[in-house]
Design an enzyme around this catalytic site. Structure first.
Site, mmCIF file in Angstrom:
data_model
loop_
_atom_site.group_PDB
_atom_site.id
_atom_site.type_symbol
_atom_site.label_atom_id
_atom_site.label_comp_id
_atom_site.label_asym_id
_atom_site.label_seq_id
_atom_site.Cartn_x
_atom_site.Cartn_y
_atom_site.Cartn_z
ATOM 1 N N GLY A 1 -6.711 -0.807 2.544
ATOM 2 C CA GLY A 1 -5.272 -0.716 2.847
ATOM 3 C C GLY A 1 -4.976 0.029 4.140
ATOM 4 N N LYS B 1 2.434 4.232 18.283
ATOM 5 C CA LYS B 1 2.479 5.653 17.899
ATOM 6 C C LYS B 1 2.563 6.549 19.138
ATOM 7 C CE LYS B 1 -0.147 4.641 13.719
ATOM 8 N NZ LYS B 1 -1.502 4.395 13.223
ATOM 9 N N GLY C 1 -3.728 4.903 4.631
ATOM 10 C CA GLY C 1 -4.015 4.857 3.197
ATOM 11 C C GLY C 1 -2.768 5.176 2.385
ATOM 12 N N GLU D 1 -3.234 -2.938 9.565
ATOM 13 C CA GLU D 1 -1.904 -3.551 9.603
ATOM 14 C C GLU D 1 -1.991 -4.966 9.018
ATOM 15 O OE1 GLU D 1 0.990 -1.877 10.682
ATOM 16 O OE2 GLU D 1 -0.540 -0.365 10.430
ATOM 17 N N THR E 1 0.836 -1.218 0.000
ATOM 18 C CA THR E 1 0.000 0.000 0.000
ATOM 19 C C THR E 1 0.864 1.259 0.000
ATOM 20 O OG1 THR E 1 -1.691 -1.210 1.242
ATOM 21 C CG2 THR E 1 -1.839 1.189 1.259
ATOM 22 N N GLY F 1 -0.336 8.757 9.749
ATOM 23 C CA GLY F 1 -0.379 8.797 8.279
ATOM 24 C C GLY F 1 0.057 10.110 7.660
ATOM 25 N N ALA G 1 13.292 19.804 -3.107
ATOM 26 C CA ALA G 1 14.427 19.083 -2.514
ATOM 27 C C ALA G 1 15.769 19.630 -3.003
ATOM 28 C CB ALA G 1 14.329 17.605 -2.853
#
Ligand code: NAP
Ligand code: HSE
Length: 440
Positions: A190, A208, A305, A193, A16, A137, A36
Site C-alpha cells: 500500500g 511534496k 502505509g 500511488e 489504504t 506520511g 481533541a
C-alpha cells in the site's frame, strides 16, 4: 468534554489510508477525544465499489458510492479526502468548503497543483484545509515547518520523501533485488500511488517538495518549476560503484535558497555513506532542514502505509476539532506565511543549479582516452575529486567503465562537458550522471 456532542466526519475513500484512519480513530477513540476535546465520529464514507471486502471495521458508518453525498451531507462538519488524484478530489474539496465544512486531505498532488486555489476558497469560507499526511506520511513535518521553525530563515531542506523509491533503492543496495519485483511488493504493502510511475519518476516527490518549499520560503505552490528525475535509470552497478566510493544513492527532494533564486529539484543523489540521510532505509522517509537559528533539524519516520499516514490524518482532525471553537482569523495560516505575505521569487532553472556529480562512462580501453575526458572537464573548470577505473567485462571486450566524482559546478557546465565527452569516439553509449550532495 462530556457536554459537547461528537464531531461528525465524512470520509471520501476507503482504501489504504481511509482504512488506516478508521482503524486508528476506533482503536484510540478515548485518547483522541481527550486530546481533541470532543469525540470524533465517522458517520458516512464513500468508495467506488461498495461490494469490495475491506480488512477494517466499517460498522456504524453509512457507506455510499456517491462521494458528493458525503460533502453535501448537512450533518458532516469535517470532510476527509482520501481518494487521491485531481478528479473528482478537487471538485469535492471545493464543494465541501463551499458547503461550510473543514477539510483534511492526504492528497499531495491536489495541494501541489491546486493548493493556491483551495486555500483561497478555504479562507473565503473561513474554513481549514489540513494536509499533514500529504508530505512524508507519518512524519509531522508540516507542523514543524509551519509552527516549530517559524522563527527561522530556512536556508535549505533535503529529504527522502517518497517511500516507494526508498524501498526500491534500499532493496537494490542491500539485497541486489530486481526493480520490478520490489515495486510489486511496495504496491502490495500500500506504499505506491494508484499510478506507481508517479513514485518511480519522481512526480510524487516533486508534489511534496512543492509543498515544503512553499512552507519554507513563503513562495506560492509552483509544481511546474520543479526539476524532476526519477530512479528508473539507476542500475545495480551504479549502486555498487557508489558504495565503493563511500556513497549511497538516495532519491532526494532538495530546496535551497540562493542569492539569485531558489533551487527546486528532485533526483537521485549520491550522499556520503555516513550521512544520516544515507542511512534512512526501506519505507522510512526523512527531511533535513537547515534553519539559521535551529541549525540542522532531522525528522524521520515511516513515509507511507496505512497507519503511519492515518497518524497524520488523525492529528489534523484533532487540530480542526480544537479549532472549531476558536475564531478563524487567528488560526495557523495554511502555508505558514500570512496570505498577504506570500510572494513570488525566482526559481532557478536547472542549468543554474550547482552541485557535485558522479559520472559513469564506458570507454574503449586505449591510451589517451582518460586524458581527453579530464581535459574536457578541466576546460570547463570542473575539478575531479575521485576517479575509479573498473574491471568490467559486461560491456564487451576492450571496454571499461570509469567512475568520476567531481567537485561542485553549475549544471550548465556539466551539460556541456557531457555533450563533448559523449561525442568522443572512444566513449560507448551515454554518460550516466547522478548528482551528489554533501548536505553541509
Ligand atoms: P487507495 O488505496 O487507492 O484508495 C482510494 C480510495 O478512493 C478507494 O476507497 C477508492 O474506492 C476511492 N476512489 C478512487 N477513485 C475514486 C473516484 N474517482 N471516485 C470516488 N472514489 C474513488 O489510495 P490510498 O493509498 O489510500 O491514498 C489515498 C490518498 O492518500 C492519495 O492522495 C495518496 O497520495 C495519499 N497518501 C497515500 C499514502 C499511502 O501510503 N498509501 C501515504 C500518504 C498519502 P474503492 O476502494 O472502491 O476502489
Ligand atoms: N506513494 C507515496 C510514497 C505514499 O511512496 O511515498 C506516501 O506519500
Amino acid at each position: 468534554m462530556a457536554s459537547l456532542p461528537p464531531v461528525k466526519v465524512g470520509l471520501l475513500g476507503l482504501g489504504t489510508v481511509g482504512g488506516g484512519t478508521i482503524t486508528v480513530l476506533r482503536r484510540n477513540a478515548k485518547l483522541i477525544a481527550s486530546r481533541a476535546g470532543r469525540t470524533i465520529e465517522v458517520t458516512v464514507a464513500s468508495a467506488r465499489d461498495l461490494t469490495k471486502a475491506r480488512d477494517f471495521d466499517t460498522s456504524g458508518i453509512r457507506l455510499v458510492a456517491d462521494p458528493f453525498a458525503v460533502v453535501d451531507d448537512p450533518e458532516v462538519e469535517i470532510v476527509v479526502e482520501l481518494i487521491g488524484g485531481i478528479k473528482p478530489a478537487r471538485e469535492l474539496v471545493l464543494r465541501a468548503l463551499a458547503n461550510g465544512k473543514h477539510v483534511v486531505t492526504a492528497n499531495k498532488a491536489l495541494i501541489a497543483l491546486h493548493g493556491n486555489e483551495i486555500f483561497e476558497a478555504a479562507q473565503k469560507n473561513g474554513k481549514v484545509v489540513a494536509f499533514e499526511a500529504a508530505v512524508a506520511g507519518g512524519i509531522p513535518v508540516i507542523k514543524v515547518m509551519r509552527e516549530a521553525l517559524a522563527g527561522n530563515d530556512v536556508l535549505w531542506l533535503a529529504g527522502i520523501i517518497n517511500g516507494t523509491c526508498n524501498f526500491i533503492l534500499t532493496a537494490m543496495t542491500e539485497a541486489g533485488r530486481d526493480f520490478g519485483e520490489v515495486l510489486a511488493e511496495a504496491q502490495k504493502l500500500g506504499y505506491a500511488e494508484a499510478d506507481p510511475s508517479f513514485d518511480i519518476d519522481g512526480i510524487d516527490a516533486a508534489h511534496k517538495l512543492t509543498i515544503l518549499a512553499a512552507l519554507a520560503f513563503g513562495i506560492p505552490l509552483q509544481f511546474d518549476k520543479v526539476f524532476v528525475e526519477g530512479i528508473r535509470n539507476i542500475t545495480r552497478e551504479d549502486v555498487a560503484y557508489a558504495e565503493r566510493l563511500g556513497y549511497r544513492i538516495k532519491h532526494l527532494g532538495i530546496a535551497r535558497q540562493r542569492e539569485q533564486g531558489i533551487e527546486l529539484r528532485v533526483h537521485p543523489t549520491l550522499v556520503k555513506a555516513k550521512q544520516p540521510l544515507a542511512n534512512v532505509n526501506g519505507v522510512m522517509n526523512a527531511v533535513m532542514i537547515q534553519g539559521d537559528a535551529a541549525g540542522q533539524v532531522l525528522l524521520s519516520g515511516r513515509g507511507a502505509g496505512a497507519e503511519p499516514t492515518a497518524s497524520s490524518v488523525v492529528a489534523d482532525l484533532v487540530d480542526v476539532v480544537r479549532a472549531l471553537t476558536s475564531d478563524t482569523e487567528h488560526r495557523v495560516p495554511h502555508l505558514a506565511f500570512q496570505p498577504d505575505a506570500v510572494e513570488a521569487q525566482p526559481i532557478l532553472p536547472m542549468e543554474d543549479v550547482e552541485t557535485a556529480y558522479y559520472l559513469r562512462l564506458n570507454v574503449s580501453d586505449r591510451p589517451g582516452v582518460l586524458a581527453d575526458v579530464t581535459r574536457i572537464l578541466g576546460d570547463r573548470g570542473i575539478s575531479i575529486e575521485a576517479l575509479l577505473q573498473l574491471e568490467h567485462k559486461e560491456e564487451g571486450p576492450g571496454t571499461v567503465p570509469i567512475v568520476i566524482l567531481t567537485h561542485r559546478v553549475r549544471e550548465k557546465a556539466m551539460n556541456d562537458a557531457i555533450h563533448h565527452i559523449e561525442a568522443l569516439a572512444a566513449i560507448q553509449g551515454r554518460v550516466v550522471r547522478i548528482r551528489l550532495e554533501a548536505l553541509k
